[in-house]
Design an enzyme around this catalytic site. Structure first.
Site, PDB file in Angstrom:
ATOM      1  N   GLY A  10      33.896  31.866  42.760  1.00  0.00           N
ATOM      2  CA  GLY A  10      33.375  31.054  41.673  1.00  0.00           C
ATOM      3  C   GLY A  10      32.688  29.803  42.184  1.00  0.00           C
ATOM      4  O   GLY A  10      32.562  29.584  43.394  1.00  0.00           O
ATOM      5  N   LEU A  12      33.563  26.563  42.189  1.00  0.00           N
ATOM      6  CA  LEU A  12      34.373  25.639  42.980  1.00  0.00           C
ATOM      7  C   LEU A  12      34.910  26.301  44.241  1.00  0.00           C
ATOM      8  O   LEU A  12      34.898  25.706  45.325  1.00  0.00           O
ATOM      9  CB  LEU A  12      35.516  25.106  42.117  1.00  0.00           C
ATOM     10  CG  LEU A  12      36.416  24.072  42.763  1.00  0.00           C
ATOM     11  CD1 LEU A  12      35.616  22.884  43.275  1.00  0.00           C
ATOM     12  CD2 LEU A  12      37.490  23.621  41.769  1.00  0.00           C
ATOM     13  N   ASP A  48      44.642  40.837  42.061  1.00  0.00           N
ATOM     14  CA  ASP A  48      44.762  40.457  40.653  1.00  0.00           C
ATOM     15  C   ASP A  48      45.893  39.442  40.543  1.00  0.00           C
ATOM     16  O   ASP A  48      47.073  39.801  40.483  1.00  0.00           O
ATOM     17  CB  ASP A  48      45.048  41.688  39.798  1.00  0.00           C
ATOM     18  CG  ASP A  48      45.178  41.348  38.316  1.00  0.00           C
ATOM     19  OD1 ASP A  48      45.050  40.158  37.948  1.00  0.00           O
ATOM     20  OD2 ASP A  48      45.408  42.282  37.518  1.00  0.00           O
ATOM     21  N   VAL A  49      45.535  38.159  40.514  1.00  0.00           N
ATOM     22  CA  VAL A  49      46.560  37.110  40.538  1.00  0.00           C
ATOM     23  C   VAL A  49      47.278  36.961  39.201  1.00  0.00           C
ATOM     24  O   VAL A  49      48.230  36.181  39.088  1.00  0.00           O
ATOM     25  CB  VAL A  49      45.963  35.756  40.973  1.00  0.00           C
ATOM     26  CG1 VAL A  49      45.654  35.761  42.460  1.00  0.00           C
ATOM     27  CG2 VAL A  49      44.719  35.401  40.178  1.00  0.00           C
ATOM     28  N   ALA A  75      40.586  31.408  36.892  1.00  0.00           N
ATOM     29  CA  ALA A  75      40.823  31.114  35.474  1.00  0.00           C
ATOM     30  C   ALA A  75      39.878  31.933  34.612  1.00  0.00           C
ATOM     31  O   ALA A  75      38.868  32.449  35.093  1.00  0.00           O
ATOM     32  CB  ALA A  75      40.607  29.627  35.195  1.00  0.00           C
ATOM     33  N   THR A  77      37.339  31.181  32.021  1.00  0.00           N
ATOM     34  CA  THR A  77      36.641  29.961  31.607  1.00  0.00           C
ATOM     35  C   THR A  77      35.665  30.167  30.455  1.00  0.00           C
ATOM     36  O   THR A  77      35.032  29.204  30.023  1.00  0.00           O
ATOM     37  CB  THR A  77      35.871  29.365  32.804  1.00  0.00           C
ATOM     38  OG1 THR A  77      34.958  30.344  33.318  1.00  0.00           O
ATOM     39  CG2 THR A  77      36.833  28.926  33.895  1.00  0.00           C
ATOM     40  N   TYR A 140      41.329  28.252  24.479  1.00  0.00           N
ATOM     41  CA  TYR A 140      41.126  27.956  25.898  1.00  0.00           C
ATOM     42  C   TYR A 140      41.964  26.754  26.315  1.00  0.00           C
ATOM     43  O   TYR A 140      42.707  26.802  27.310  1.00  0.00           O
ATOM     44  CB  TYR A 140      39.647  27.690  26.163  1.00  0.00           C
ATOM     45  CG  TYR A 140      39.329  27.199  27.557  1.00  0.00           C
ATOM     46  CD1 TYR A 140      39.565  27.997  28.667  1.00  0.00           C
ATOM     47  CD2 TYR A 140      38.780  25.933  27.759  1.00  0.00           C
ATOM     48  CE1 TYR A 140      39.268  27.547  29.952  1.00  0.00           C
ATOM     49  CE2 TYR A 140      38.479  25.473  29.029  1.00  0.00           C
ATOM     50  CZ  TYR A 140      38.726  26.276  30.127  1.00  0.00           C
ATOM     51  OH  TYR A 140      38.447  25.833  31.389  1.00  0.00           O
ATOM     52  N   LYS A 144      45.163  26.674  28.900  1.00  0.00           N
ATOM     53  CA  LYS A 144      45.109  25.855  30.117  1.00  0.00           C
ATOM     54  C   LYS A 144      46.261  24.858  30.164  1.00  0.00           C
ATOM     55  O   LYS A 144      46.804  24.572  31.239  1.00  0.00           O
ATOM     56  CB  LYS A 144      43.772  25.135  30.203  1.00  0.00           C
ATOM     57  CG  LYS A 144      42.578  26.041  30.483  1.00  0.00           C
ATOM     58  CD  LYS A 144      42.626  26.672  31.867  1.00  0.00           C
ATOM     59  CE  LYS A 144      42.327  25.682  32.960  1.00  0.00           C
ATOM     60  NZ  LYS A 144      42.262  26.348  34.306  1.00  0.00           N
TER      61      LYS A 144
END
Length: 295
Positions: A10, A12, A48-49, A75, A77, A140, A144
């Site tokens: 991704g 980041l 697959d976390v 995540a 997002t 969302y 989070k």
């Protein structure tokens, strides 16, 4: 040092791996303990976390060479998709950080978990600090916030970093979208009544590594410095890109979406200034450097 980056492909994650490989970001050198680090990047195709058993197996596989730092960038997002499929949002934003927190604890590793301005409802009239009480108004944001709580409860050496309006070289983002549509049209419309902090992924990655090198565990707000609306952000993108396109302001009501957007989500870096120091660039300066690198 051994570092694990989840969500490594991704925006980041890509910046973190690049900076660790080069030993420096656009802001300067990374802390010395990262030099020569063994960096492991995983994304969904490798692991697959959200699957606790798969993460347990991964932890066992690496137990003989434990991680020192884990940065969780994984995540879900897509804000609107979270609104229409809350089970998927919980899987991506609550189950994932729980699994990663337990992985970090098993390895005795530090964990930096990335969170969001969407944990606030956007009703403030001044930048949110780390002491402000979250009140998410979207699926969302709720998912989070549960992820943040899971990290706090299951990892004793955790940093939670909230950020906003992120853009970077990898993947799609607001900057790339505005450049594309502005190059194809003489006039575009962007909302002017949503205010926040644009954040360059390179600046954020630099600060994550600074935070992760210390032991001041807890919650941090890390965004680009300065506040603007999406309309002002888009105008600056168009100007810096040298595009001949009018950016017309519209209200949020004229641009309905499945998930409500916070009207005001600017964040204050109180904890950052009190610990490792705030080197985040003014958003205009960071954006100019980013766009110059795209041209």
């Amino acid at each position: 040092m051994k570092v694990l980056i989840t969500g490594s492909k991704g925006q980041l994650g890509t910046e973190l791996i690049e900076i660790l490989g080069e030993g420096r970001s656009e802001l300067g050198s990374v802390p010395g303990e990262y030099l020569g680090a063994d960096v492991v990047g995983i994304d969904m195709e490798e692991l697959d976390v959200s699957d606790a058993s798969a993460v347990d197996a991964f932890a066992a596989l690496h137990r003989d060479a434990s991680f020192d730092l884990i940065v969780n960038c994984a995540a879900m997002t897509n804000v609107d998709a979270c609104e229409t499929d809350y089970d998927a949002a919980l899987k991506g934003n609550a189950a994932v950080p729980l699994n990663i927190a337990r992985l970090a604890e098993a390895h005795g590793a530090k964990l930096v978990h990335i969170s969001t301005d969407y944990v606030f409802d956007g009703s403030a009239d001044r930048p949110y600090t780390e002491d402000d009480i979250p009140a998410p108004a979207t699926a969302y944001g709720r998912s989070k916030l549960i992820g943040e709580e899971n990290v706090r409860s299951d990892c004793s050496r955790a940093f939670i970093v909230r950020t906003s309006w992120l853009y970077g070289k990898a993947g799609n983002n607001f900057v790339k979208t505005i450049r594309r549509i502005a190059s194809e049209n003489e006039r575009i419309t962007v909302v002017y009544d949503q205010v926040g902090n644009p954040t360059n992924a390179n600046d954020l990655a630099h600060h994550i590594l600074k935070i992760g090198a210390g032991e001041d565990y807890g919650l941090y707000h890390v965004t680009g410095n300065g506040i603007c609306s999406w309309h002002e952000f888009a105008e600056e993108i168009v100007r810096l890109s040298g595009l001949d396109c009018e950016v017309a302001p519209v209200t949020t009501a004229e641009f309905p979406r499945p998930a409500p957007r916070p009207a005001y989500s600017a964040m204050d870096h109180v904890r950052l200034r009190a610990t490792v120091g705030d080197e985040m660039r003014p958003w205009q300066e960071a954006l100019e450097t980013f766009i110059a690198g795209l041209s």
